[in-house]
Design an enzyme around this catalytic site. Structure first.
Site, PDB file in Angstrom:
ATOM      1  N   LYS A 101       0.869  -1.194   0.000  1.00 20.70           N
ATOM      2  CA  LYS A 101       0.000   0.000   0.000  1.00 20.70           C
ATOM      3  C   LYS A 101       0.892   1.226   0.000  1.00 20.70           C
ATOM      4  O   LYS A 101       2.001   1.195   0.539  1.00 20.70           O
ATOM      5  CB  LYS A 101      -0.869   0.026   1.267  1.00 20.70           C
ATOM      6  CG  LYS A 101      -2.096   0.888   1.133  1.00 20.70           C
ATOM      7  CD  LYS A 101      -3.235   0.126   0.485  1.00 20.70           C
ATOM      8  CE  LYS A 101      -4.420   0.999   0.198  1.00 20.70           C
ATOM      9  NZ  LYS A 101      -5.586   0.207  -0.205  1.00 20.70           N
ATOM     10  N   ASP A 155      -7.130   4.269  -4.487  1.00 22.65           N
ATOM     11  CA  ASP A 155      -7.764   4.125  -3.168  1.00 22.65           C
ATOM     12  C   ASP A 155      -8.378   5.503  -2.879  1.00 22.65           C
ATOM     13  O   ASP A 155      -8.645   6.263  -3.821  1.00 22.65           O
ATOM     14  CB  ASP A 155      -6.734   3.704  -2.103  1.00 22.65           C
ATOM     15  CG  ASP A 155      -7.383   3.222  -0.806  1.00 22.65           C
ATOM     16  OD1 ASP A 155      -7.846   2.076  -0.753  1.00 22.65           O
ATOM     17  OD2 ASP A 155      -7.460   4.012   0.167  1.00 22.65           O
TER      18      ASP A 155
HETATM   19  P1  NDP Z   1     -13.065   7.739  -2.745  1.00 22.19           P
HETATM   20  O1  NDP Z   1     -11.982   8.730  -2.558  1.00 22.19           O
HETATM   21  O2  NDP Z   1     -13.626   7.511  -4.094  1.00 22.19           O
HETATM   22  O3  NDP Z   1     -14.285   8.065  -1.771  1.00 22.19           O
HETATM   23  C1  NDP Z   1     -14.113   8.138  -0.413  1.00 22.19           C
HETATM   24  C2  NDP Z   1     -15.440   8.500   0.242  1.00 22.19           C
HETATM   25  O4  NDP Z   1     -15.335   8.361   1.651  1.00 22.19           O
HETATM   26  C3  NDP Z   1     -15.839   9.947  -0.005  1.00 22.19           C
HETATM   27  O5  NDP Z   1     -17.251  10.046   0.023  1.00 22.19           O
HETATM   28  C4  NDP Z   1     -15.222  10.653   1.193  1.00 22.19           C
HETATM   29  O6  NDP Z   1     -15.855  11.892   1.537  1.00 22.19           O
HETATM   30  C5  NDP Z   1     -15.433   9.643   2.294  1.00 22.19           C
HETATM   31  N1  NDP Z   1     -14.375   9.757   3.299  1.00 22.19           N
HETATM   32  C6  NDP Z   1     -13.043   9.552   3.108  1.00 22.19           C
HETATM   33  N2  NDP Z   1     -12.370   9.768   4.253  1.00 22.19           N
HETATM   34  C7  NDP Z   1     -13.301  10.116   5.158  1.00 22.19           C
HETATM   35  C8  NDP Z   1     -13.217  10.450   6.529  1.00 22.19           C
HETATM   36  N3  NDP Z   1     -12.042  10.489   7.176  1.00 22.19           N
HETATM   37  N4  NDP Z   1     -14.377  10.736   7.173  1.00 22.19           N
HETATM   38  C9  NDP Z   1     -15.572  10.726   6.513  1.00 22.19           C
HETATM   39  N5  NDP Z   1     -15.699  10.425   5.210  1.00 22.19           N
HETATM   40  C10 NDP Z   1     -14.580  10.105   4.563  1.00 22.19           C
HETATM   41  O7  NDP Z   1     -12.473   6.370  -2.140  1.00 22.19           O
HETATM   42  P2  NDP Z   1     -12.950   4.876  -2.409  1.00 22.19           P
HETATM   43  O8  NDP Z   1     -14.414   4.818  -2.595  1.00 22.19           O
HETATM   44  O9  NDP Z   1     -12.063   4.297  -3.422  1.00 22.19           O
HETATM   45  O10 NDP Z   1     -12.547   4.181  -1.017  1.00 22.19           O
HETATM   46  C11 NDP Z   1     -13.454   4.084   0.079  1.00 22.19           C
HETATM   47  C12 NDP Z   1     -13.014   2.962   0.999  1.00 22.19           C
HETATM   48  O11 NDP Z   1     -12.970   1.729   0.264  1.00 22.19           O
HETATM   49  C13 NDP Z   1     -11.614   3.118   1.601  1.00 22.19           C
HETATM   50  O12 NDP Z   1     -11.598   2.529   2.884  1.00 22.19           O
HETATM   51  C14 NDP Z   1     -10.742   2.294   0.651  1.00 22.19           C
HETATM   52  O13 NDP Z   1      -9.551   1.857   1.281  1.00 22.19           O
HETATM   53  C15 NDP Z   1     -11.678   1.128   0.376  1.00 22.19           C
HETATM   54  N6  NDP Z   1     -11.398   0.356  -0.820  1.00 22.19           N
HETATM   55  C16 NDP Z   1     -11.307   0.933  -2.049  1.00 22.19           C
HETATM   56  C17 NDP Z   1     -11.079   0.152  -3.161  1.00 22.19           C
HETATM   57  C18 NDP Z   1     -11.077   0.706  -4.547  1.00 22.19           C
HETATM   58  O14 NDP Z   1     -10.992  -0.079  -5.487  1.00 22.19           O
HETATM   59  N7  NDP Z   1     -11.191   2.013  -4.735  1.00 22.19           N
HETATM   60  C19 NDP Z   1     -10.847  -1.300  -3.046  1.00 22.19           C
HETATM   61  C20 NDP Z   1     -11.040  -1.816  -1.721  1.00 22.19           C
HETATM   62  C21 NDP Z   1     -11.287  -0.995  -0.670  1.00 22.19           C
HETATM   63  P3  NDP Z   1     -15.258  13.281   0.995  1.00 22.19           P
HETATM   64  O15 NDP Z   1     -15.646  13.341  -0.456  1.00 22.19           O
HETATM   65  O16 NDP Z   1     -15.903  14.313   1.842  1.00 22.19           O
HETATM   66  O17 NDP Z   1     -13.776  13.211   1.205  1.00 22.19           O
HETATM   67  O1  2IT Z   2      -7.896  -1.658  -0.751  1.00 23.67           O
HETATM   68  C1  2IT Z   2      -7.846  -2.125  -1.916  1.00 23.67           C
HETATM   69  O2  2IT Z   2      -7.999  -3.334  -2.131  1.00 23.67           O
HETATM   70  C2  2IT Z   2      -7.640  -1.201  -3.025  1.00 23.67           C
HETATM   71  N1  2IT Z   2      -7.578   0.006  -2.811  1.00 23.67           N
HETATM   72  C3  2IT Z   2      -7.487  -1.733  -4.425  1.00 23.67           C
HETATM   73  C4  2IT Z   2      -6.109  -2.256  -4.649  1.00 23.67           C
HETATM   74  C5  2IT Z   2      -5.787  -2.670  -6.062  1.00 23.67           C
HETATM   75  O3  2IT Z   2      -4.605  -2.966  -6.280  1.00 23.67           O
HETATM   76  O4  2IT Z   2      -6.662  -2.696  -6.919  1.00 23.67           O
END
Ligand code: NDP
Ligand code: 2IT
Length: 447
Positions: free
Chosen positions: A129, A169
């Site tokens: 990561k 992420d």
């Molecule tokens: P994005 O940046 O697309 O969206 C994040 C969302 O969460 C936004 O709505 C944001 O609000 C909110 N957010 C982030 N930090 C905070 C915080 N500290 N408090 C409150 N709201 C918060 O990220 P993703 O959707 O990609 O990721 C979301 C989660 O999913 C994370 O935990 C990530 O690690 C996990 N994840 C993502 C993957 C991927 O493929 N993208 C894969 C597996 C897991 P705001 O717009 O106000 O910042």
């Molecule tokens: O938390 C996760 O699994 C991710 N942000 C996606 C990682 C990836 O390599 O697609």
């Protein structure tokens, strides 16, 4: 104190001592160790070879200075990181996070979790990561581009298609991956699959954007079906409004459930009529394109906006998709009190340990993040395969592969987590993820 809890206590005390000031990392290791220590109790080879101790130590972690110039000509300094956690079963693989809360502790927890998650996908990927405390919010496209180029100018020497393959992420989506891939290509003069989540024009895979959210709901659907239940008519509370939340909401709607809430860091909207495809399209434009605040949705559709988190809204199912530790013990208790019977974690480690204990004690269906959100990295693994073979698979093939991988993850967790007539998906995910990595480490000897 029993022998088991005594050895867990000793193990965690050691981890805390070696890694001071890293609470998120301690939390992730404790959650896994609580499943693994009882499991290896009668498997002395894992103990003699110190497998769990070795898995709790990253192969390496690099930090570096990232300098860039803002639109007013000011020189800005951020810190960049890449934590290469474990490459026993494949190249390091895991996302990059840009958010002001990023610390070494946060990236170590994510890299540790990623090792187990990637193992669960059944694909040959190790865990890693990276990220930065850079805050993309309010920055112009040019500022984000200059930051990404500077970040990759250092990162490029640590990664490679067979070494370490980052992805997106929080705060890193298609735009940032494009800027970083462009800079990697320019620096190395190589066009290779060194990042995933790329645009479709330059080696990206269909359905990578949707994969994490869809996968989280496939996991939920599999759990419900296994328990003789289904998605139809369920009331769902979702947090977040980014990549994962959006496609989790879409899949819920497609499977006949009603999504009541979504959120961002300013608060949540509560739409009792349900967030359908049309409203979701508005949400995507608001949050992903215009990068606005979620309150605008409430103004547009005449529903409520509240500050805080959505866990007091009565629901059948909770799907946290924002960030770590967004469900406290008290919030877990509120969900249970209001009748919540299943949780599927789209975000990484969204539930505090006290909250997990509350869900487990209540015996509800609980899919931990390393299983529930593995669909994203799984399709990243498929993107790597397509890049290596220089081919592109069709959408329906990829949809079937994602569904199949999530079904296998469910079944694998159910097999390792069977307890009487119930499934402990937390223990199942931890043990199933552990065994493959541990056995590879045994094969390598002491390295
Ligand atoms: P994005 O940046 O697309 O969206 C994040 C969302 O969460 C936004 O709505 C944001 O609000 C909110 N957010 C982030 N930090 C905070 C915080 N500290 N408090 C409150 N709201 C918060 O990220 P993703 O959707 O990609 O990721 C979301 C989660 O999913 C994370 O935990 C990530 O690690 C996990 N994840 C993502 C993957 C991927 O493929 N993208 C894969 C597996 C897991 P705001 O717009 O106000 O910042
Ligand atoms: O938390 C996760 O699994 C991710 N942000 C996606 C990682 C990836 O390599 O697609």
């Amino acid at each position: 104190m029993s022998v088991r809890s005594d050895s867990l206590e000793r193990f965690i005390t050691g981890v805390k001592k070696r890694n001071p000031g890293e609470p998120e990392f301690h939390q992730a290791v404790e959650e896994v160790a609580a499943s693994i220590i009882p499991y290896i109790q009668d498997k002395p080879i894992y103990q003699e070879m110190q497998i769990l101790e070795r898995m709790a130590e990253p192969d390496r972690a690099v930090t570096f200075r990232v300098c860039w110039e803002d639109d007013n000509g000011n020189i800005r300094v951020n810190r960049g990181y890449r934590v290469q956690f474990n490459n026993s079963i494949g190249p390091y693989k895991g996302g990059i996070r840009f958010h002001p809360t990023v610390t070494l502790s946060v990236l170590k927890f994510l890299g540790f979790e990623q090792t187990f998650k990637n193992s669960l996908t059944g694909l040959p990927m190790g865990g890693g990561k990276g990220g930065s405390d850079f805050n993309p919010k309010g920055k112009s496209n040019n500022e984000v581009m200059r930051f990404c180029q500077s970040f990759m100018t250092e990162l490029n020497r640590h990664i490679g298609e067979n070494t370490d393959v980052p992805a997106g992420d929080i705060g890193v989506g298609a735009r940032e991956i494009g800027y970083m891939f462009g800079q990697y290509k320019r620096l190395t003069n190589e066009f290779v699959g060194v990042l995933t989540g790329k645009g479709l024009e330059f080696g990206g895979s269909l359905i990578r954007t949707e994969a994490t959210g869809y996968g989280t709901i496939y996991m939920l659907d599999n759990m419900l079906q296994h328990a003789g239940n289904g998605m139809e008519g369920k009331n769902i509370v979702i947090s977040g409004s980014g990549n994962v939340a959006t496609y989790a909401a879409e899949k819920c709607h497609q499977l006949g459930a009603k999504v009541l809430t979504m959120s961002d860091s300013s608060g949540f909207i509560h739409d009792p009529a349900g967030i359908d495809e049309e409203k979701l399209a508005y949400m995507v434009d608001l949050k992903q394109v215009r990068r606005g605040r979620i309150k605008e949705y409430a103004d547009k559709f005449g529903c409520e906006f509240h500050e805080g988190r959505p866990w007091n809204v009565p629901c059948d199912v909770a799907v946290p998709c924002a960030t770590q530790n967004e469900i406290s013990g008290d919030e877990a208790a509120a969900l249970l009190k209001n009748g919540c019977m299943a949780v599927s974690e789209g975000a990484n480690m969204p539930t505090e340990l006290t909250g997990i204990n509350a869900f487990q004690d209540a015996g509800i269906l609980y899919a931990p993040s390393k299983a529930a959100n593995a669909g994203g990295v799984a399709v990243s693994g498929l993107e790597m395969s397509q890049n290596s073979a220089r081919i592109s698979w069709k959408e329906d093939e990829l949809q079937d592969l994602l569904k199949g991988i999530m079904k296998d993850i469910h079944d694998n967790c159910a097999e390792y987590g069977q307890k009487g007539d119930k499934v402990d998906y937390l223990a199942g995910a931890n043990i199933a993820g552990f065994v493959k990595v541990a056995d590879a480490m045994l094969a390598y000897g002491v390295v």
